[in-house]
Design a protein around this motif. Structure first.
Motif, mmCIF file in Angstrom:
data_model
loop_
_atom_site.group_PDB
_atom_site.id
_atom_site.type_symbol
_atom_site.label_atom_id
_atom_site.label_comp_id
_atom_site.label_asym_id
_atom_site.label_seq_id
_atom_site.Cartn_x
_atom_site.Cartn_y
_atom_site.Cartn_z
ATOM 1 N N LEU A 1 0.644 -5.672 -10.134
ATOM 2 C CA LEU A 1 0.556 -5.791 -8.682
ATOM 3 C C LEU A 1 -0.387 -6.947 -8.353
ATOM 4 O O LEU A 1 -1.147 -7.401 -9.211
ATOM 5 N N SER A 2 -0.333 -7.397 -7.129
ATOM 6 C CA SER A 2 -1.201 -8.494 -6.704
ATOM 7 C C SER A 2 -2.606 -7.971 -6.414
ATOM 8 O O SER A 2 -2.776 -6.861 -5.900
ATOM 9 N N ASP A 3 -3.625 -8.785 -6.728
ATOM 10 C CA ASP A 3 -4.982 -8.395 -6.341
ATOM 11 C C ASP A 3 -5.309 -8.869 -4.927
ATOM 12 O O ASP A 3 -6.453 -8.804 -4.487
ATOM 13 N N ASP A 4 -4.271 -9.331 -4.212
ATOM 14 C CA ASP A 4 -4.394 -9.605 -2.783
ATOM 15 C C ASP A 4 -4.038 -8.322 -2.035
ATOM 16 O O ASP A 4 -2.925 -7.817 -2.154
ATOM 17 N N GLN A 5 -4.980 -7.796 -1.273
ATOM 18 C CA GLN A 5 -4.784 -6.483 -0.651
ATOM 19 C C GLN A 5 -3.605 -6.451 0.307
ATOM 20 O O GLN A 5 -2.850 -5.470 0.360
ATOM 21 N N ARG A 6 -3.386 -7.518 1.070
ATOM 22 C CA ARG A 6 -2.284 -7.513 2.028
ATOM 23 C C ARG A 6 -0.931 -7.529 1.318
ATOM 24 O O ARG A 6 0.038 -6.929 1.800
ATOM 25 N N ASP A 7 -0.829 -8.219 0.180
ATOM 26 C CA ASP A 7 0.424 -8.246 -0.575
ATOM 27 C C ASP A 7 0.762 -6.857 -1.120
ATOM 28 O O ASP A 7 1.856 -6.332 -0.909
ATOM 29 N N SER A 8 -0.176 -6.267 -1.845
ATOM 30 C CA SER A 8 0.104 -4.975 -2.481
ATOM 31 C C SER A 8 0.202 -3.843 -1.467
ATOM 32 O O SER A 8 1.064 -2.974 -1.578
ATOM 33 N N MET A 9 -0.671 -3.840 -0.472
ATOM 34 C CA MET A 9 -0.557 -2.828 0.576
ATOM 35 C C MET A 9 0.731 -3.036 1.366
ATOM 36 O O MET A 9 1.382 -2.078 1.799
ATOM 37 N N GLY A 10 1.134 -4.307 1.513
ATOM 38 C CA GLY A 10 2.381 -4.605 2.214
ATOM 39 C C GLY A 10 3.589 -4.047 1.485
ATOM 40 O O GLY A 10 4.523 -3.514 2.110
ATOM 41 N N VAL A 11 3.587 -4.154 0.159
ATOM 42 C CA VAL A 11 4.677 -3.596 -0.643
ATOM 43 C C VAL A 11 4.745 -2.083 -0.458
ATOM 44 O O VAL A 11 5.828 -1.502 -0.298
ATOM 45 N N ALA A 12 3.593 -1.435 -0.488
ATOM 46 C CA ALA A 12 3.553 0.016 -0.314
ATOM 47 C C ALA A 12 4.047 0.413 1.075
ATOM 48 O O ALA A 12 4.797 1.391 1.225
ATOM 49 N N LEU A 13 3.647 -0.334 2.078
ATOM 50 C CA LEU A 13 4.108 -0.049 3.442
ATOM 51 C C LEU A 13 5.623 -0.209 3.533
ATOM 52 O O LEU A 13 6.312 0.618 4.141
ATOM 53 N N LYS A 14 6.157 -1.256 2.912
ATOM 54 C CA LYS A 14 7.599 -1.472 2.911
ATOM 55 C C LYS A 14 8.323 -0.330 2.201
ATOM 56 O O LYS A 14 9.377 0.143 2.647
ATOM 57 N N ALA A 15 7.776 0.093 1.065
ATOM 58 C CA ALA A 15 8.393 1.184 0.298
ATOM 59 C C ALA A 15 8.506 2.448 1.127
ATOM 60 O O ALA A 15 9.428 3.255 0.932
ATOM 61 N N LEU A 16 7.581 2.612 2.058
ATOM 62 C CA LEU A 16 7.559 3.805 2.913
ATOM 63 C C LEU A 16 8.329 3.610 4.214
ATOM 64 O O LEU A 16 8.383 4.517 5.058
ATOM 65 N N GLY A 17 8.897 2.410 4.387
ATOM 66 C CA GLY A 17 9.679 2.148 5.592
ATOM 67 C C GLY A 17 8.874 1.643 6.773
ATOM 68 O O GLY A 17 9.364 1.623 7.906
ATOM 69 N N TYR A 18 7.619 1.228 6.527
ATOM 70 C CA TYR A 18 6.761 0.728 7.593
ATOM 71 C C TYR A 18 6.699 -0.797 7.574
ATOM 72 O O TYR A 18 7.129 -1.448 6.627
ATOM 73 N N SER A 19 6.114 -1.375 8.613
ATOM 74 C CA SER A 19 5.916 -2.817 8.670
ATOM 75 C C SER A 19 4.738 -3.214 7.789
ATOM 76 O O SER A 19 3.734 -2.492 7.706
ATOM 77 N N ILE A 20 4.855 -4.377 7.145
ATOM 78 C CA ILE A 20 3.733 -4.858 6.337
ATOM 79 C C ILE A 20 2.552 -5.248 7.225
ATOM 80 O O ILE A 20 1.448 -5.454 6.722
ATOM 81 N N ASN A 21 2.784 -5.312 8.522
ATOM 82 C CA ASN A 21 1.727 -5.659 9.469
ATOM 83 C C ASN A 21 1.270 -4.460 10.298
ATOM 84 O O ASN A 21 0.734 -4.619 11.397
ATOM 85 N N SER A 22 1.466 -3.290 9.752
ATOM 86 C CA SER A 22 1.086 -2.076 10.467
ATOM 87 C C SER A 22 -0.404 -2.066 10.782
ATOM 88 O O SER A 22 -1.242 -2.492 9.974
#
Length: 345
Positions: free
Chosen positions: A162-183
């Protein structure tokens, strides 16, 4: 004495325009290995402007230095996505004079006018791309990988990056859950943290700079990677496949911007316009294998890059994709949960 004074005054008036002209130098602060030396040499040869090129390894490092210097010291910087809005709001960027950019018309509307810089008043797209999912066909059939949730498959245990950039990895998790990466919703961000925490035992490493080599050496078998690195990795290891998950991918764009304290703003506009030339943009893309926002350059790319879904994605590939934008004060929420994830709390 009167005659001497008049002579001095006349000399000053005639020297005014020459003295007002910018010196033939341009200070560029950019990512390392992001503009070919051949391109810098061509710019100097054509304009007589010497380029002093300084590099950084992260947006955070660039942002901190420009903020410390109050926008003085550099003439062109290259922030990613929402760092444009952060720097704009901090008063660190000068407006772009599009009347000086005859090649601005070459840029794709798909990349322009993003929420982090409406109307592109402060930024001009240079390169863009995605952060997608790469897998090794020796471990799993790539056709069976359609979702970010597939990272939880047992075949990938201990081999996920995974990326050590928090927005990238958290963004992937948000997408996996059906949310916006900019939540900006804390409940959704917390759910993303919990998704990543569940995946954590399968994660071999968090990295953003060495992901390419980790895939090539098969140290990892699945995970997040920037498309430019993915293109190179797939070229060196034919078992590697780049996948666009159905939930969508994070998109990024690195843009050319001018710090508010730049001393050579005319030279900066000349440099930006030079990089927007189709032949120059083509050379940059073919050197680093990211996607070009330059429609005219896209038409003259090498067949390999033009046909590659990694560097030239279709509209279907980018369905549900989102550019990473500023989340305002919610960034503190991201930082809280990211720290909890990294410390195992």
């Amino acid at each position: 004495m009167v005659g001497l004074a008049l002579a001095v005054l006349a000399a000053t008036l005639f020297a005014g325009p020459a003295m007002a002209a910018e010196e033939k130098v341009l200070h560029v602060y950019n990512w390392s290995e992001y503009v070919p030396q051949s391109v810098l040499d061509r710019f100097t040869k054509e304009t007589g402007i010497k380029v002093v090129y300084t590099t950084y390894e992260s947006n955070e490092a660039m942002y901190a230095k420009i903020k410390l210097l109050k926008g003085v010291g550099y003439d062109v910087v290259v922030p990613s996505t929402y760092f444009i809005s952060m720097m704009r709001d901090d008063g660190l960027l000068s407006g772009i004079d599009k009347s000086k950019l005859k090649n601005f018309k070459n840029l794709s509307p798909k990349v322009l006018n993003q929420p982090f810089d409406p109307g592109n008043e402060y930024s001009v797209p240079y390169m863009w791309g995605s952060a997608g999912l790469m897998v090794n066909r020796k471990v799993v059939d790539p056709a069976s990988i359609t979702s970010w949730n597939d990272l939880n498959r047992p075949e990938f245990a201990g081999k996920v990056i995974l990326s050590d950039d928090q927005r990238d990895s958290m963004g992937v998790a948000l997408k996996a859950l059906g949310y916006s990466i900019n939540s900006t919703n804390e409940a959704e961000i917390k759910a993303a943290y919990e998704w990543l925490k569940k995946l954590l035992p399968a994660v071999r490493v968090f990295d953003v700079t060495a992901s390419k080599q980790a895939f090539i050496s098969e140290e990892v078998a699945a995970g997040l990677i920037w498309n430019g690195d993915a293109y190179i990795a797939a070229g060196e290891n034919k078992n590697l496949v780049y996948v666009y998950p159905k939930e969508g991918v994070p998109l990024w764009v690195d843009s050319l911007a001018i710090p508010v304290g730049a001393k050579h703003k005319d030279n900066a506009h000349k440099f930006i316009d030079f990089l927007l030339r189709p032949d120059v943009a083509k050379e940059c893309v073919e050197e680093y294998n990211y996607s070009t926002p330059n429609v005219a350059a896209q038409k003259i790319l090498s067949p390999e890059l033009a046909k590659s879904r990694i560097t030239s994605p279709s509209d279907a590939d980018l369905k549900n994709a989102e550019f990473t934008n500023s989340v305002g004060n919610a960034l503190e929420i991201y930082e809280k949960y990211w720290e909890m994830l990294k410390t195992g709390s």
